[in-house]
Design an enzyme around this catalytic site. Structure first.
Site, short mmCIF file in Angstrom:
data_model
loop_
_atom_site.label_atom_id
_atom_site.label_comp_id
_atom_site.label_asym_id
_atom_site.label_seq_id
_atom_site.Cartn_x
_atom_site.Cartn_y
_atom_site.Cartn_z
N TYR A 140 -1.18 1.24 16.96
CA TYR A 140 -2.29 1.83 17.73
C TYR A 140 -2.29 1.88 19.21
CZ TYR A 140 -5.08 1.63 13.34
OH TYR A 140 -5.55 1.69 12.19
N LYS A 191 5.37 -4.67 5.42
CA LYS A 191 6.10 -3.50 4.52
C LYS A 191 7.66 -3.74 4.89
CE LYS A 191 5.81 0.14 2.13
NZ LYS A 191 5.58 0.11 0.66
N ASP A 223 1.15 -2.41 0.12
CA ASP A 223 0.71 -1.54 -1.06
C ASP A 223 0.30 -2.37 -2.28
OD1 ASP A 223 3.43 -2.18 -1.12
OD2 ASP A 223 4.01 -0.45 -2.03
N ASP A 247 -6.56 -3.19 9.47
CA ASP A 247 -7.74 -2.11 9.87
C ASP A 247 -8.07 -1.73 8.33
OD1 ASP A 247 -9.69 -0.61 10.66
OD2 ASP A 247 -8.16 0.86 11.66
N ASP A 251 -11.41 -3.38 5.48
CA ASP A 251 -12.58 -2.70 5.14
C ASP A 251 -12.75 -2.52 3.66
OD1 ASP A 251 -13.52 -2.10 7.69
OD2 ASP A 251 -13.36 0.44 7.67
#
Ligand code: NAD
Length: 356
Positions: A140, A191, A223, A247, A251
């Site tokens: 980001y 990952k 994943d 992020d 959620d």
């Protein structure tokens, strides 16, 4: 010792829910908690009053405080503004200006609300996970970034995922310390099979783990972590991950609980100073109606007491009081169910104070 808390109500339902949280702090103050409250402006409210979503004065107040309690920012009124003046810039500016790199996102499901989840009650009842998300680095913020035109005239978008070892180390330490205060299990999500950045991430976490032999460290690809979160979320205690994965996963974890009106969050710096806020937004659709659920904000106060103000016992009292109010059958409209008693924002806040 007196601790200073900056209160930033913000926009929409922000002022309504923060008022209830302040009631709770004042009730504890009457018993000697010793928290000094100061009000400040942020978001659209700050833009209207001072022409900026984060006036210099607010940043100064925030720097001088031991902790910050924030309601929410934003709303349709300010959407036409240019990006730099929008309410959300106030939040981002506070995070950056105070170096709040460690975002704590608990997903807790009170057993009384197990029916609110879309998952089966036995999968989620009693759920208590803490996701620690790196908040000021990663893709980001990484440079270079942009949209460029290639030689053949086609456009290409690009971003950069970068983490320095020191950035990984400080979020790792933050997560290990939190795991120590909880169930002593930490799952680092990466990952590493595809991304070199997270290969380094994993290496640093393993190295740090040697300093925390009392915490059980495990690793999971993102994943798989997403799958496990919806399959059997209770296997997790604390999870630590980078900005983007965090992020998304936080959620998803929040939704396991079925209500965003119940979930607090914290963003901490390296010294335990933090900004505390509900995970939901300013809910312009219900602002001013006195129906918003103040419990996420009240539970944010509990987190603030635990993580920034060294008052863990008072934090536990607030959490227990919220449990008792739910036991009494009181519900704001967002968590209302058959056979329960519907109450508004202020009545819910009063009930928590009474249950303290
Ligand atoms: P939102 O979280 O404000 O609302 C989503 C839905 O949840 C709405 O139907 C709302 O009524 C409901 N809701 C939210 N909080 C509630 C509460 N405490 N009690 C009862 N119901 C509640 O998200 P949105 O609608 O996508 O965004 C509205 C505004 O908030 C936008 O301007 C957005 O940019 C801003 N926002 C701010 C923050 C923040 O301040 N941290 C976070 C997210 C969104």
């Amino acid at each position: 010792m007196t601790k200073k808390v900056l209160v930033l109500p913000g926009d929409g339902i922000g002022p309504e829910i923060v008022a209830e949280a302040v009631k709770v702090i004042e009730a504890l103050n009457r018993e000697g908690l010793g928290v000094e409250l100061e009000q400040g402006l942020v978001g659209g409210a700050a833009y209207d009053a001072a022409g900026s979503p984060l006036p210099e004065r607010t940043l100064e107040q925030a720097r001088a405080a031991d902790a910050i309690l924030l309601g929410a920012v934003g709303g349709p009124k300010w959407e036409p503004l240019e990006r730099a003046l929008r309410p959300e810039k106030g939040l981002l500016g506070l995070r950056a200006g105070l170096e709040l790199f460690s975002n704590l996102r608990p997903a807790v499901l009170y057993p009384q609300l197990a029916d609110a989840s879309t998952l089966r009650p036995e999968v989620v009842a009693g759920l208590d996970i803490m996701i620690v998300r790196e908040l000021t680095g990663g893709i980001y913020f990484g440079e270079p970034r942009g949209i460029r035109t290639l030689e053949n005239g086609e456009r290409q978008g690009y971003n950069t995922l970068v983490y320095r070892e020191s950035e990984i180390e400080r979020i790792g330490r933050s997560a290990f310390e939190i795991a120590r205060k909880r169930g002593r299990k930490l799952c680092s999500v990466d990952k590493a099979n595809v991304l070199e950045v997270t290969e380094l991430w994993r290496e640093v976490m393993i190295r740090l783990g040697k300093d925390y032999p009392d915490v059980e460290l495990s690793h999971m690809y993102v994943d798989n972590a997403a799958m496990q979160l919806v399959k059997w979320p209770k296997q997790f205690d604390v999870m630590v991950t980078d900005n983007m994965f965090g992020d998304i996963l936080s959620d998803a974890a929040a939704m396991l609980t079925g209500s965003i009106g119940m979930l607090p969050s914290a963003s901490l710096d390296a010294h335990g100073k933090g900004m505390y806020e509900p995970i939901h937004g300013s809910a312009p659709d219900i602002a001013g109606q006195g129906v918003a659920n103040p419990l996420a904000t009240i539970l944010s106060v509990a987190m603030m007491l635990r993580y920034s103000l060294d008052a863990g016992a008072a934090a536990e009292r607030i959490e227990a009081a919220v449990g008792r109010v739910l036991d009494q059958g009181l519900r704001t409209p967002d968590i209302m169910a058959a056979g329960m008693q519907q109450v508004g924002t202020a009545a819910m806040g009063d009930a928590v104070v009474a249950a303290l």
